[in-house]
Design a protein around this motif. Structure first.
Motif, PDB file in Angstrom:
ATOM      1  N   VAL A  34      -0.751  10.519 -20.824  1.00  0.00           N
ATOM      2  CA  VAL A  34      -1.948  10.792 -20.021  1.00  0.00           C
ATOM      3  C   VAL A  34      -2.058   9.777 -18.885  1.00  0.00           C
ATOM      4  N   LEU A  35      -1.832   8.500 -19.173  1.00  0.00           N
ATOM      5  CA  LEU A  35      -1.883   7.470 -18.123  1.00  0.00           C
ATOM      6  C   LEU A  35      -0.862   7.743 -17.030  1.00  0.00           C
ATOM      7  N   LEU A  36       0.318   8.151 -17.417  1.00  0.00           N
ATOM      8  CA  LEU A  36       1.362   8.429 -16.426  1.00  0.00           C
ATOM      9  C   LEU A  36       0.999   9.624 -15.555  1.00  0.00           C
ATOM     10  N   VAL A  37       0.472  10.673 -16.162  1.00  0.00           N
ATOM     11  CA  VAL A  37       0.088  11.854 -15.386  1.00  0.00           C
ATOM     12  C   VAL A  37      -1.046  11.513 -14.420  1.00  0.00           C
ATOM     13  N   LEU A  38      -2.030  10.750 -14.898  1.00  0.00           N
ATOM     14  CA  LEU A  38      -3.156  10.394 -14.037  1.00  0.00           C
ATOM     15  C   LEU A  38      -2.737   9.460 -12.901  1.00  0.00           C
ATOM     16  N   SER A  39      -1.717   8.650 -13.121  1.00  0.00           N
ATOM     17  CA  SER A  39      -1.298   7.690 -12.100  1.00  0.00           C
ATOM     18  C   SER A  39      -0.298   8.268 -11.107  1.00  0.00           C
ATOM     19  N   LEU A  40       0.239   9.453 -11.365  1.00  0.00           N
ATOM     20  CA  LEU A  40       1.254  10.029 -10.476  1.00  0.00           C
ATOM     21  C   LEU A  40       0.825  10.149  -9.014  1.00  0.00           C
ATOM     22  N   PRO A  41      -0.363  10.665  -8.710  1.00  0.00           N
ATOM     23  CA  PRO A  41      -0.734  10.747  -7.289  1.00  0.00           C
ATOM     24  C   PRO A  41      -0.779   9.385  -6.603  1.00  0.00           C
ATOM     25  N   LEU A  42      -1.333   8.405  -7.294  1.00  0.00           N
ATOM     26  CA  LEU A  42      -1.409   7.057  -6.722  1.00  0.00           C
ATOM     27  C   LEU A  42      -0.025   6.452  -6.535  1.00  0.00           C
ATOM     28  N   LEU A  43       0.833   6.647  -7.507  1.00  0.00           N
ATOM     29  CA  LEU A  43       2.192   6.122  -7.397  1.00  0.00           C
ATOM     30  C   LEU A  43       2.977   6.816  -6.296  1.00  0.00           C
ATOM     31  N   ALA A  44       2.761   8.109  -6.111  1.00  0.00           N
ATOM     32  CA  ALA A  44       3.433   8.827  -5.023  1.00  0.00           C
ATOM     33  C   ALA A  44       2.963   8.319  -3.666  1.00  0.00           C
ATOM     34  N   LEU A  45       1.669   8.066  -3.540  1.00  0.00           N
ATOM     35  CA  LEU A  45       1.151   7.511  -2.285  1.00  0.00           C
ATOM     36  C   LEU A  45       1.703   6.111  -2.028  1.00  0.00           C
ATOM     37  N   ALA A  46       1.785   5.306  -3.078  1.00  0.00           N
ATOM     38  CA  ALA A  46       2.328   3.958  -2.927  1.00  0.00           C
ATOM     39  C   ALA A  46       3.796   4.005  -2.521  1.00  0.00           C
ATOM     40  N   LEU A  47       4.560   4.903  -3.114  1.00  0.00           N
ATOM     41  CA  LEU A  47       5.960   5.039  -2.734  1.00  0.00           C
ATOM     42  C   LEU A  47       6.088   5.484  -1.283  1.00  0.00           C
ATOM     43  N   ASP A  48       5.280   6.453  -0.883  1.00  0.00           N
ATOM     44  CA  ASP A  48       5.307   6.913   0.503  1.00  0.00           C
ATOM     45  C   ASP A  48       4.981   5.778   1.461  1.00  0.00           C
ATOM     46  N   ARG A  49       3.958   5.022   1.134  1.00  0.00           N
ATOM     47  CA  ARG A  49       3.558   3.900   2.000  1.00  0.00           C
ATOM     48  C   ARG A  49       4.631   2.825   2.051  1.00  0.00           C
ATOM     49  N   SER A  50       5.237   2.532   0.915  1.00  0.00           N
ATOM     50  CA  SER A  50       6.236   1.455   0.872  1.00  0.00           C
ATOM     51  C   SER A  50       7.504   1.810   1.639  1.00  0.00           C
ATOM     52  N   LEU A  51       7.785   3.106   1.805  1.00  0.00           N
ATOM     53  CA  LEU A  51       9.004   3.526   2.492  1.00  0.00           C
ATOM     54  C   LEU A  51       8.818   3.729   3.996  1.00  0.00           C
ATOM     55  N   ARG A  52       7.602   3.616   4.478  1.00  0.00           N
ATOM     56  CA  ARG A  52       7.351   3.823   5.907  1.00  0.00           C
ATOM     57  C   ARG A  52       7.975   2.733   6.765  1.00  0.00           C
ATOM     58  N   SER A  53       7.744   1.489   6.380  1.00  0.00           N
ATOM     59  CA  SER A  53       8.287   0.383   7.163  1.00  0.00           C
ATOM     60  C   SER A  53       8.265  -0.880   6.308  1.00  0.00           C
ATOM     61  N   GLU A  54       8.916  -1.903   6.826  1.00  0.00           N
ATOM     62  CA  GLU A  54       8.928  -3.181   6.114  1.00  0.00           C
ATOM     63  C   GLU A  54       7.533  -3.793   6.081  1.00  0.00           C
ATOM     64  N   ALA A  55       6.782  -3.613   7.156  1.00  0.00           N
ATOM     65  CA  ALA A  55       5.422  -4.144   7.205  1.00  0.00           C
ATOM     66  C   ALA A  55       4.522  -3.433   6.192  1.00  0.00           C
ATOM     67  N   GLU A  56       4.678  -2.116   6.064  1.00  0.00           N
ATOM     68  CA  GLU A  56       3.901  -1.365   5.075  1.00  0.00           C
ATOM     69  C   GLU A  56       4.248  -1.812   3.652  1.00  0.00           C
ATOM     70  N   PHE A  57       5.539  -2.062   3.418  1.00  0.00           N
ATOM     71  CA  PHE A  57       5.957  -2.537   2.102  1.00  0.00           C
ATOM     72  C   PHE A  57       5.328  -3.893   1.802  1.00  0.00           C
ATOM     73  N   ALA A  58       5.342  -4.792   2.772  1.00  0.00           N
ATOM     74  CA  ALA A  58       4.747  -6.125   2.591  1.00  0.00           C
ATOM     75  C   ALA A  58       3.244  -6.014   2.353  1.00  0.00           C
ATOM     76  N   ALA A  59       2.582  -5.110   3.076  1.00  0.00           N
ATOM     77  CA  ALA A  59       1.143  -4.929   2.881  1.00  0.00           C
ATOM     78  C   ALA A  59       0.844  -4.397   1.479  1.00  0.00           C
ATOM     79  N   LEU A  60       1.662  -3.480   1.006  1.00  0.00           N
ATOM     80  CA  LEU A  60       1.481  -2.944  -0.342  1.00  0.00           C
ATOM     81  C   LEU A  60       1.743  -4.019  -1.395  1.00  0.00           C
ATOM     82  N   ARG A  61       2.768  -4.836  -1.162  1.00  0.00           N
ATOM     83  CA  ARG A  61       3.068  -5.934  -2.090  1.00  0.00           C
ATOM     84  C   ARG A  61       1.903  -6.917  -2.142  1.00  0.00           C
TER      85      ARG A  61
END
Length: 128
Positions: A34-61
């Motif tokens: 259940v935790l994994l299913v509920l977290s999927l949208p957030l994790l997908a957004l985080a992955l998308d943001r982290s792959l945009r640029s190095e600056a986006e990855f640093a901001a997410l970190r």
């Protein structure tokens, strides 16, 4: 004519029930799913943001470097690890491997302990 006697309602106190270790591992498997299913949208957004640029990855970190956020990530690591290991355990038991009582208890303990260790290692890594 007989008087009808009604029994007093009995309330189930889940804190007083002693579940076997296999049941705890199985319940953890469901909770982690259940935790994994509920977290999927957030994790997908985080992955998308982290792959945009190095600056986006640093901001997410930097965003997840706060201690309480790191603990949430460790919880997700626990969920993924526990769900994977418990799923493998259930599949092996379905084909008859480790379905004896002592082996089932041992494998349940192994799943619970291994998932906790991996989550603690992840938390220690993020909090350091």
């Amino acid at each position: 004519m007989r008087a009808r006697v009604e029994a007093a309602p009995k309330f189930l106190n889940l804190l007083q029930i002693r579940f076997p270790i296999g049941a705890i591992a199985s319940i953890g498997h469901r909770i982690s799913g259940v935790l994994l299913v509920l977290s999927l949208p957030l994790l997908a957004l985080a992955l998308d943001r982290s792959l945009r640029s190095e600056a986006e990855f640093a901001a997410l970190r930097d965003l997840v470097s706060a201690p309480w956020r790191a603990m949430l990530l460790a919880l997700l690591v626990w969920a993924a690890t526990h769900h994977l290991l418990a799923g493998i355990r259930h599949l092996l038991m379905d084909v008859g491997l480790g379905s004896g009582l002592s082996r089932a208890r041992t494998s349940a303990w192994a799943v619970i302990v291994a998932a906790a260790i991996v989550a603690l290692i992840a938390a220690a890594r993020w909090l350091s």
